[in-house]
Design an enzyme around this catalytic site. Structure first.
Site, PDB file in Angstrom:
ATOM      1  N   GLU A  75      24.085  82.979  49.837  1.00 43.08           N
ATOM      2  CA  GLU A  75      23.485  83.056  48.501  1.00 43.08           C
ATOM      3  C   GLU A  75      24.557  83.049  47.419  1.00 43.08           C
ATOM      4  O   GLU A  75      24.448  82.343  46.407  1.00 43.08           O
ATOM      5  CB  GLU A  75      22.672  84.352  48.360  1.00 43.08           C
ATOM      6  CG  GLU A  75      21.243  84.277  48.794  1.00 43.08           C
ATOM      7  CD  GLU A  75      20.477  85.532  48.393  1.00 43.08           C
ATOM      8  OE1 GLU A  75      20.749  86.091  47.310  1.00 43.08           O
ATOM      9  OE2 GLU A  75      19.608  85.941  49.166  1.00 43.08           O
ATOM     10  N   SER A  95      25.195  82.160  70.188  1.00 48.03           N
ATOM     11  CA  SER A  95      24.793  82.629  71.509  1.00 48.03           C
ATOM     12  C   SER A  95      23.956  81.546  72.177  1.00 48.03           C
ATOM     13  O   SER A  95      23.379  80.688  71.513  1.00 48.03           O
ATOM     14  CB  SER A  95      23.968  83.921  71.408  1.00 48.03           C
ATOM     15  OG  SER A  95      24.684  84.941  70.761  1.00 48.03           O
ATOM     16  N   ASP A 122      16.579  84.698  57.231  1.00 53.93           N
ATOM     17  CA  ASP A 122      17.067  85.250  55.965  1.00 53.93           C
ATOM     18  C   ASP A 122      16.420  86.615  55.761  1.00 53.93           C
ATOM     19  O   ASP A 122      15.230  86.707  55.444  1.00 53.93           O
ATOM     20  CB  ASP A 122      16.711  84.291  54.832  1.00 53.93           C
ATOM     21  CG  ASP A 122      17.233  84.752  53.484  1.00 53.93           C
ATOM     22  OD1 ASP A 122      17.769  85.872  53.395  1.00 53.93           O
ATOM     23  OD2 ASP A 122      17.090  83.988  52.508  1.00 53.93           O
ATOM     24  N   ASP A 178      18.455  89.791  50.218  1.00 53.36           N
ATOM     25  CA  ASP A 178      18.509  89.112  48.923  1.00 53.36           C
ATOM     26  C   ASP A 178      19.400  89.886  47.964  1.00 53.36           C
ATOM     27  O   ASP A 178      19.459  91.123  48.010  1.00 53.36           O
ATOM     28  CB  ASP A 178      17.106  89.011  48.306  1.00 53.36           C
ATOM     29  CG  ASP A 178      16.223  88.024  49.036  1.00 53.36           C
ATOM     30  OD1 ASP A 178      16.607  86.845  49.124  1.00 53.36           O
ATOM     31  OD2 ASP A 178      15.159  88.434  49.531  1.00 53.36           O
TER      32      ASP A 178
END
Length: 754
Positions: free
Chosen positions: A158, A229, A301, A304
């Site tokens: 971000e 992974s 996600d 924020d």
């Protein structure tokens, strides 16, 4: 054969327990009660990893400065910002009905060993002696309140995207990250094209770096990348054993002692073995008597950044709605070695902790993260599936899985296989999560989506399921309505995995092991195809033309390719195509984006020159590093596995005793055999350190590896015994039956009440 046995009297022992240690350092714990088993797990983990666990706790709670001095106060303050500060009853409930009792027993076991060390100082680990410190007691809440031992995402992306957009416009983000599924970044309402100060990310890194002991300041963020992974399950129709086969190898930054610890817990109603982190009860990857389970990161996600306008006359007020809201201030005192405790002020908004407060600039920056919600202690929700009997049980248990966001692949003794994504996903109705947003109320989460709202599948017609952090949202998944995230790991590992597993070949366990250590590089194949279209007499073309695209340790072409790709081509493409100054803003270039740009038509006119210039420069560097004759080049000469103890830099005379390595390694972060390296010296710093392959139901045929060893004690035979095997991509048994365990036992510890 008589097994050496030590009997230890332990006060407040819930039930007597036996710890059988096999010849590879794996403890097999037996008790008549679950509380006794988890108590013994905590006691035994401390026996092998006390300093590592003590550091884990102090780092997570913000208590490092008390041991290490004033230079670590800033780290402690940052860590305290990200602690869970919510209601504990709700927290425990997310991890399952047994979580609080099991964790309480586990912490009591740790404390029992801490008390034993106090009574018998000879047991005190070397690191405490070097630092002149002592281990501390634990409370059960310490295990769950520490949130930052496994990163969630995507704060760093971000901030990078914001700063690129502020300087070059939002459209320039196409040189930063390839978004999947295809998506166009849209500025959220109220977003302002102004840079985010570096202090924001600094605070976050101070709190989240996996190995914080070495310095009071954050490290290069490149060291936190190149992780990933793999896991996959084969149905009986795709195996030679007639049973499902499950393979798992999670990848993280390499540490010494190892991040993972293998444990076997047995009590009436509980029989589970596998790997977890030593400071967390239970196991996260492994199997019980009927079900095998594994996980990888699903790059959701989960956080924020909120940007606030501060009141012009009172910097503790931030704009919210039509008015102003006061920050919540928390005063705490951080213990500091050699001086009085430091008073610090922690600031919180309605959205979360303030990472940077800038009265002069009239701005504040706060993190809203799932970490603030109950149930997001890293991997602790695995306690909820330890007794699962089938995929349905397992999927139900995943409703409490908070963080990190993960792909779970499971297989059972009846031959069923399944995949489920899990994690708490913020519902963002007014934006896509790709840019910071104003904290004035226009962009609020509308709840949380849990695992049942995320993709899953069982028993596919192909006969296999697998993940490698790639974009794996199904074609019919409504990603616009259910925005889980758009920033995924390079799909090269999964491309190799899916290519190998395509068709109807029946796989043996031996072939599965070979695939788990495969070093075929899909980006090399794609780039060599571009080179083949060109006519060039440079010797680099000839060296790569006949190459099989495997990054073998003994391969000269592999050495040339990796030098070229990572150090010349990827940065060279961005320098040539992106706006001037943009590449310097991206800490870790997107390799998948680089290949997409090269293979597309938009930049075809410049492609050949870029390939030629960068490959020629790489040839020159290879010659300097490896000599003039390419016949003597080998990737493993440069690329070497090495597990560095965090204290060896403070005591160089002990480096040979504390560090483990080096050893030549093949692969890269883009091969199934993931061995990510740093460009300054080619050292392998991340990737696989623990693995397992299971012939599901034939449990004593399971194999594993945990490099460099199970123990954190430099004087233990299990401190470095597994490193040579790991370096050769070999395994040891992960035994399950009582008879097999006893036959391989090298020591026994009996815990008795007293």
């Amino acid at each position: 054969m008589t097994i050496p046995t030590e009997t230890i009297t332990v006060p407040n022992l819930p039930a007597e327990a036996e710890i059988v240690i096999d010849r590879w350092g794996i403890p097999h714990i037996r008790s008549s009660t679950e509380a006794g088993a988890f108590f013994a797990q905590g006691f035994n983990a401390a026996r092998d990893r006390l300093w590592q666990m003590d550091t884990w706790r102090k780092r997570g709670l913000g208590l490092l400065a008390g041991d290490l001095g004033a230079a670590y106060v800033e780290r402690d303050q940052a860590a305290r910002l990200l602690l869970y500060r919510g209601e504990m009853a709700a927290e425990w409930a997310e991890y399952g009905p047994d979580a609080e009792a099991w964790t309480t027993a586990f912490a009591a076991g740790i404390n029992a060993y801490v008390d034993l060390v106090a009574r018998e100082p000879a047991r005190l680990p070397l690191e405490f002696k070097l630092l002149d410190t002592q281990p501390a007691h634990w409370s059960p809440e310490d295990v769950v309140r520490c949130r930052t031992h496994a990163r969630v995402r995507n704060l760093d992306a971000e901030i990078t995207r914001n700063n690129i957009a502020a300087r070059f416009g939002i459209e320039a983000d196409r040189f930063h990250k390839l978004l999947e599924p295809a998506w166009t970044v849209v500025a959220p309402e109220g977003w302002q094209a102004e840079p985010i100060p570096p202090e924001v990310m600094r605070t976050y890194l101070l709190a989240t770096e996996p190995n914080a002991i070495g310095s009071g300041t954050p490290s290069d963020p490149v060291a936190l990348d190149n992780q990933g992974s793999n896991n996959w399950a084969l149905a009986p129709s795709r195996t030679t054993t007639g049973r499902a086969i499950l393979a798992s190898d999670p990848h993280r930054v390499h540490e010494q002692p190892s991040l993972r610890y293998i444990t076997h817990l047995t009590a009436p109603g509980l029989n589970v073995i596998g790997a977890g982190e030593p400071a967390v009860p239970g196991v996260s990857l492994g199997h019980n008597d009927v079900l095998a389970f594994s996980l990888t990161i699903h790059p959701t996600d989960q956080e924020d950044l909120y940007v606030y306008e501060l009141h012009p006359e009172d910097a503790e007020l931030y704009r919210y709605g039509e008015g102003w809201e006061r920050m919540r201030l928390v005063e705490e005192h951080i213990p500091v070695r050699g001086e009085a405790p430091r008073a610090v002020t922690l600031r919180f908004t309605r959205h979360g902790p303030v990472l940077y407060h800038d009265p002069a600039g009239k701005r504040a920056y706060a993190l809203r993260s799932v970490w603030q919600l109950p149930g997001t202690a890293a991997y602790l929700a695995s306690l909820n599936y330890l007794k699962a009997r089938n995929f349905e049980d397992y999927a139900k248990a995943l409703e409490g899985w908070g963080a990190p966001s993960t792909n779970h692949v499971v297989a059972d003794v009846d031959g069923n296989i399944g995949w489920a994504a899990a994690g708490m996903v913020p519902i963002r109705p007014s934006w896509d999560g790709l840019l910071p947003v104003p904290g004035d109320g226009r962009h609020e989460w509308a709840g949380i989506m849990r695992s049942s709202g995320l993709p899953r599948a069982t028993n596919p017609a192909s006969g296999w399921l697998g993940t490698a952090n790639q974009m794996n949202l199904p074609a019919d998944y409504d990603h616009a309505a259910k925005k889980t995230g758009f920033e995924w790991t390079d799909g090269a590992r999964f491309a190799r995995l899916s290519g190998a597993l395509a068709g109807d070949h029946r796989w043996s366990v031996a072939e599965t092991l070979a695939l788990q250590s495969d070093v075929t590089c899909v980006p090399a194949r794609r780039l060599c195809a571009l080179l083949a279209r060109m006519d060039d007499a440079h010797p680099a073309w000839a060296l790569l033309a006949g190459w099989d695209h495997r990054l073998l340790a003994e391969s000269g072409p592999a050495a040339l390719f990796e030098i070229w790709f990572a150090k010349h081509l990827v940065p060279g493409v961005m320098l040539a195509l992106a706006p001037e100054g943009l590449p310097a803003m991206v800490a870790v270039p997107d390799t998948q984006l680089t290949l997409t740009l090269l293979e597309g038509e938009e930049h075809a006119a410049r492609r050949d020159a870029l390939l030629r210039e960068t490959l020629s420069a790489a040839w020159g560097e290879a010659t300097t590093l490896l000599g003039p004759d390419p016949a003597g080049w080998a990737w493993g000469t440069l690329h070497q596995g090495y597990f560095e103890h965090p204290l060896s830099r403070f005591a160089p005379e002990l480096a040979a005793r504390l560090d483990v390595g080096p050893a030549p390694k093949g692969g890269s972060n883009l091969t199934i055999n993931n061995n990510g390296w740093r460009t300054k010296d080619f050292r392998v710093i991340s990737g696989v350190s623990w693995r397992m392959v299971l012939d599901v139901g034939n449990w004593d045929a399971s194999v594993t590896i945990n490099s460099p060893g199970q123990s954190g004690d430099p004087d233990s035979p299990h401190y470095r015994d597994l490193f040579p095997l790991w370096a050769r991509d070999e395994y040891v048994p992960m035994l399950f039956s009582e008879a097999a365990v006893d036959a391989a036992a090298e020591a026994r510890i009996l815990l008795r009440a007293g």
